[in-house]
Design a protein around this motif. Structure first.
Motif, PDB file in Angstrom:
ATOM      1  N   ARG A 159       0.802  -1.223   0.000  1.00 44.53           N
ATOM      2  CA  ARG A 159       0.000   0.000   0.000  1.00 44.53           C
ATOM      3  C   ARG A 159       0.836   1.275   0.000  1.00 44.53           C
ATOM      4  O   ARG A 159       0.288   2.366   0.158  1.00 44.53           O
ATOM      5  N   SER A 160       2.130   1.140  -0.167  1.00 48.62           N
ATOM      6  CA  SER A 160       2.987   2.336  -0.086  1.00 48.62           C
ATOM      7  C   SER A 160       2.586   3.392  -1.110  1.00 48.62           C
ATOM      8  O   SER A 160       2.721   4.587  -0.863  1.00 48.62           O
ATOM      9  N   ARG A 161       2.073   2.960  -2.267  1.00 52.37           N
ATOM     10  CA  ARG A 161       1.639   3.931  -3.273  1.00 52.37           C
ATOM     11  C   ARG A 161       0.362   4.660  -2.855  1.00 52.37           C
ATOM     12  O   ARG A 161       0.033   5.710  -3.401  1.00 52.37           O
ATOM     13  N   SER A 172       7.378   7.931  -3.057  1.00 49.43           N
ATOM     14  CA  SER A 172       8.139   6.871  -3.732  1.00 49.43           C
ATOM     15  C   SER A 172       9.635   6.982  -3.470  1.00 49.43           C
ATOM     16  O   SER A 172      10.349   5.973  -3.452  1.00 49.43           O
ATOM     17  N   SER A 173      10.138   8.203  -3.243  1.00 46.88           N
ATOM     18  CA  SER A 173      11.569   8.375  -2.982  1.00 46.88           C
ATOM     19  C   SER A 173      11.964   7.921  -1.580  1.00 46.88           C
ATOM     20  O   SER A 173      13.146   7.853  -1.256  1.00 46.88           O
ATOM     21  N   ASP A 189       8.196   1.120  14.374  1.00 48.72           N
ATOM     22  CA  ASP A 189       8.760   2.457  14.477  1.00 48.72           C
ATOM     23  C   ASP A 189       8.772   3.143  13.104  1.00 48.72           C
ATOM     24  O   ASP A 189       8.431   4.321  12.983  1.00 48.72           O
ATOM     25  N   ASN A 190       9.152   2.408  12.057  1.00 50.27           N
ATOM     26  CA  ASN A 190       9.135   2.942  10.696  1.00 50.27           C
ATOM     27  C   ASN A 190       7.741   3.416  10.302  1.00 50.27           C
ATOM     28  O   ASN A 190       7.566   4.504   9.754  1.00 50.27           O
ATOM     29  N   MET A 191       6.740   2.581  10.573  1.00 49.45           N
ATOM     30  CA  MET A 191       5.366   2.914  10.185  1.00 49.45           C
ATOM     31  C   MET A 191       4.871   4.131  10.949  1.00 49.45           C
ATOM     32  O   MET A 191       4.195   5.007  10.397  1.00 49.45           O
ATOM     33  N   LEU A 192       5.224   4.200  12.217  1.00 42.66           N
ATOM     34  CA  LEU A 192       4.804   5.326  13.046  1.00 42.66           C
ATOM     35  C   LEU A 192       5.392   6.634  12.535  1.00 42.66           C
ATOM     36  O   LEU A 192       4.694   7.655  12.443  1.00 42.66           O
ATOM     37  N   GLU A 193       6.671   6.634  12.157  1.00 35.96           N
ATOM     38  CA  GLU A 193       7.286   7.885  11.725  1.00 35.96           C
ATOM     39  C   GLU A 193       6.762   8.332  10.362  1.00 35.96           C
ATOM     40  O   GLU A 193       6.703   9.540  10.087  1.00 35.96           O
ATOM     41  N   VAL A 194       6.347   7.398   9.503  1.00 39.20           N
ATOM     42  CA  VAL A 194       5.725   7.787   8.239  1.00 39.20           C
ATOM     43  C   VAL A 194       4.424   8.539   8.495  1.00 39.20           C
ATOM     44  O   VAL A 194       4.145   9.569   7.874  1.00 39.20           O
ATOM     45  N   MET A 195       3.632   8.046   9.441  1.00 41.09           N
ATOM     46  CA  MET A 195       2.353   8.682   9.745  1.00 41.09           C
ATOM     47  C   MET A 195       2.557  10.052  10.378  1.00 41.09           C
ATOM     48  O   MET A 195       1.804  10.995  10.117  1.00 41.09           O
ATOM     49  N   LEU A 196       3.605  10.204  11.190  1.00 39.49           N
ATOM     50  CA  LEU A 196       3.908  11.513  11.765  1.00 39.49           C
ATOM     51  C   LEU A 196       4.348  12.489  10.689  1.00 39.49           C
ATOM     52  O   LEU A 196       3.935  13.651  10.672  1.00 39.49           O
TER      53      LEU A 196
END
Length: 309
Positions: A159-161, A172-173, A189-196
């Motif tokens: 679902r990254s797109r 994408s980068s 932790d990775n998923m959390l920081e993307v949402m932040l």
């Protein structure tokens, strides 16, 4: 590192060799001791607020890591940006908790003060011990395990797109958004920081990633249930027996997964120290100064606003 910082419109200030005491390490750990350096960055635009700068640093770290690692896993290349933030700094190592202050001179310097500290003294049980996988990670530390980790990682990749935010114009980068070769804690932790980075605060994001058992809770109001139902269409719960502590520099929080199978006890004392830990006794306080103490239940969260106190 320097080229990427310049290309992203920020100002590189310099390098610092982090002072460490290698003689405190055992022979087996010493053999894997990495070179530890800090680099410092100033805003390219002085008018940029802290939120925007933190987001830019997140993007910078992703681009730097992807550039250096060249498609290889960090463990293969041997390069990891432990933290890159204008609010928090992470110190980690392959040793026991009491050795942390002995190894890093910074942590014994009386000029070094903080409103909050996050400490974890165990390695993840589903990975071979490595310096880069020592907890805490950039936002959180985690006790327990994420039982759904394979599905969570695969769905995040698939679902990254679909992750879209005006604040992150080119997601994408930044891929891969979630680590596929680290521990379950590092992936969360990775998923959390993307949402932040996409505009949520740490409390909202964690409620979405690790929701309570809301479906059959007759005490929960309809509007709150509707929020969980909406986000449940977009992302699966990261579930398991988990106790999670986290900070983004603004909030410090602890939450339990919906089954509540990990302990999280808190104590608030008269000197306004709040301690949350797996066990009582993590902070050496006088019992006569205790204002309140208790424990978190299944799916509950305890949070402190460090700006307002």
């Amino acid at each position: 590192v320097e080229e990427t910082i310049a290309a992203e419109g920020q100002r590189f200030l310099g390098w610092r060799d982090v002072p460490v005491r290698s003689d405190t390490l055992s022979a087996s750990v010493l053999a894997s001791e990495p070179t530890i350096r800090q680099f410092f960055i100033a805003k390219g635009d002085a008018a940029m607020d802290a939120e925007a700068f933190e987001r830019k640093l997140f993007i910078l770290r992703k681009v730097i890591s992807n550039s250096v690692n060249g498609g290889h896993a960090p463990a293969e290349v041997g390069f990891t940006v432990v933290s890159l933030s204008c609010r928090t700094v992470v110190y980690k190592g392959m040793f026991l908790a009491h050795q942390l202050g002995a190894y890093y001179d910074d942590l014994r310097d009386p000029r070094y003060e903080s409103a909050v500290s996050l400490v974890h003294q165990r390695f993840s049980t589903n990975t071979w011990p490595q310096w880069r996988l020592a907890q805490p990670f950039r936002l959180l530390a985690h006790n327990g395990e994420i039982n759904t980790i394979s599905g969570n990682r695969n769905w995040a990749m698939a679902r990254s797109r679909n992750f879209q935010s005006d604040l992150l114009p080119d997601v994408s980068s930044l891929t891969p958004l979630v680590s596929m070769d680290g521990s379950d804690s590092s992936s969360l932790d990775n998923m959390l920081e993307v949402m932040l980075a996409g505009g949520m605060d740490v409390l909202q994001a964690m409620r979405i990633l690790v929701p309570p058992a809301w479906q059959a809770d007759d005490r929960m109001d309809a509007e709150t249930k509707a929020v969980y139902e909406f986000f449940g269409c977009h992302i699966e719960p990261w579930d398991g027996p988990a106790g999670i502590v986290m900070t983004d520099g603004r909030y410090a929080a602890c939450t339990l997964a919906r089954n509540g199978l990990r302990p999280a006890r808190y104590v608030l004392t008269e000197d306004r120290h709040l301690t949350v830990a797996s066990e009582i006794g993590g902070y050496d306080y006088d019992p006569a100064t205790v204002i309140e103490k208790g424990r978190l239940g299944p799916g509950q969260m305890l949070a402190v606003d460090l700006e307002t106190g």
